[in-house]
Design a protein around this motif. Structure first.
Motif: not given
Length: 481
Positions: A374-384, A386-387, A429-431, A447-457
């Protein structure tokens, strides 16, 4: 819209039959087809086990299910926004990405998405192989040691079961999308009924739901809850962040926008929460029945004494895993790899390549630790991912106002030619912001907000950079639609 004259594009190196726009006459998927698609994808063993990682982190069952429901409701928004061009133009995800990133630049988001899908394919195939292994062990008690001790902590027959299930997936890939729709349509209700029967058995045997539902979580205050809740919510969004990009691969077959929207809205959040809830309740009962919490349904069924019951249950697990694996983890990367080399790779070849990379990723290691999953696999790729979603949505809905030149998406020298560096830059920029916390400690909260940060940025950067076309010119091209 429809491409009524393919003569203009069928000689293009960017075109093949698998990437071509679906003619309106072949857009036959209904509300039920989309609801069944999501129900069958949600009825998977990782969904069943999803709450276990959250409860291991300290949540109680209600907090875990709330996190799952909220995450799936949030991710439904980009899923629906990116579904629209699929139904309107009949195009798959990588072709849609050409509008935002350029005909060459589209390979960046497509291959990023494809590599994540290969990892998921491997995970689901390993789980399906475990189900086959349990089934064979029930029929042939000597099965586990039949071919020797094996390697990497698994017997030779366990590896053989994995490869057999892998072969079954490849067979469906080679049969195509029509067989996929048939599998999804009957798998959805079948798996739900079988899981409900498992719940009934557990409740009867345990005389109730057991102690897990009454056990309070360790996160008693807001200050204790939020540091676990935020990355957990991001991970729940990451669970379907892949589909938030490539739903055009399915909505391209839709009869109408209304039908695909209703089917998805009705099915996704409710089914994910319901199935995860069934997992919590059944696991709670196992604590009473066996004296330990058994989160893995395959291990649970393996304790049954009746080989007929085990056979039916394992068949259900195989069907559930096959349905989600093909739909969620093969259709997209097969198209994505085809997009990179349309004249060399078709859908079937792309699917085979997905299967091979799924083995190379070593999914048995990803599943060994639920918290790491959950915290490595799912959280990690969500940022990319999301961007990429932020760029696609900003480009299509804000800059282009849902208008695309259909033929130009397949032309080397059309208005979408080459690379759109604005989209690439916005994605970078998002990634960078989403993943920066892995390198710079001060950015760890992002990083804890990876998907949100990537998406909006990425989305806001894409809008700020302006100009919808890839070249910055107002060049026009014929679009016979």
């Amino acid at each position: 819209m429809e491409l009524v004259d393919a003569c203009l594009v069928d000689a293009s190196p960017l075109y093949n039959e698998d990437l071509a726009p679906v003619p309106i006459a072949r857009r036959t998927w209904t509300t039920y087809n989309y609801a069944a698609l999501w129900i069958s994808m949600a009825h998977s063993i990782p969904t069943y086990m999803l709450a276990s990682g959250l409860m291991t982190a300290g949540m109680d069952w209600s907090q875990a299910l709330f996190t799952i429901l909220l995450g799936n409701t949030i991710v439904l928004v980009p899923i629906l926004l990116n579904s629209h061009p699929g139904t309107k133009y009949g195009i798959p995800f990588p072709v849609f990405a050409r509008a935002a990133y350029g005909t060459l630049g589209s390979n960046v988001p497509a291959l990023m998405r494809a590599l994540v899908a290969c990892g998921w394919f491997g995970i689901q195939t390993w789980i399906g192989g475990e189900a086959l292994h349990t089934l064979f062990k029930t029929v042939v008690p000597a099965w586990p040691g039949l071919l020797g001790p094996g390697f990497a902590g698994h017997t030779t027959t366990a590896w053989l079961s994995f490869l057999l299930f892998w072969g079954l997936n490849v067979y469906v890939i080679y049969r195509g999308m029509d067989l996929l729709r048939v599998v999804e349509n009957w798998a959805a209700p079948f798996v739900l009924v079988m899981t409900a029967l498992l719940l009934w058995w557990a409740v009867v045997r345990a005389n109730g739901f057991g102690p897990l539902l009454a056990q309070p979580g360790r996160l008693r205050t807001v200050g204790e809850f939020l540091p676990v809740f935020i990355p957990s919510l991001t991970a729940m969004i990451g669970y379907w962040a892949t589909l938030s990009l490539n739903m055009p691969d399915f909505t391209r077959f839709g009869r109408s926008q209304r039908e695909q929207i209703i089917g998805q809205v009705v099915a996704l959040p409710a089914t994910m929460s319901l199935f995860a809830g069934l997992g919590v309740m059944i696991t709670s009962a196992t604590l009473v029945i066996y004296g330990e919490s058994i989160w893995d349904p395959i291990q649970l069924v393996g304790r049954f004494s009746s080989w007929i019951v085990v056979a039916i249950a394992m068949f259900t697990a195989v069907v559930a895993t096959l349905a989600v694996n093909i739909a969620a983890n093969v259709v997209s990367p097969a198209n994505d790899f085809a997009n990179a080399w349309p004249r060399v790779i078709n859908f079937k070849t792309g699917g085979l390549l997905t299967g091979l990379l799924g083995i190379a990723i070593q999914p048995w290691k990803l599943l060994a630790d639920p918290s790491g999953y959950i915290f490595t696999w799912l959280l990690g790729y969500s940022g990319g991912l999301g961007s990429i979603a932020g760029v696609l949505i900003a480009d299509y809905w804000i800059l282009r106002r849902r208008e695309l030149r259909l033929a130009d998406l397949y032309l080397e020298h059309g208005i979408y030619r080459g690379w759109n560096w604005r989209a690439i830059g916005a994605t970078a920029v998002g990634c960078a912001l989403a993943w920066g916390g892995l390198i710079v400690p001060a950015l760890k909260p992002l990083y804890d907000y990876a998907w949100f940060v990537g998406f909006f940025a990425a989305g806001l950067t894409r809008v700020a950079l302006g100009s919808a076309d890839t070249t910055g010119t107002a060049e026009t091209a014929t679009d016979p639609t």
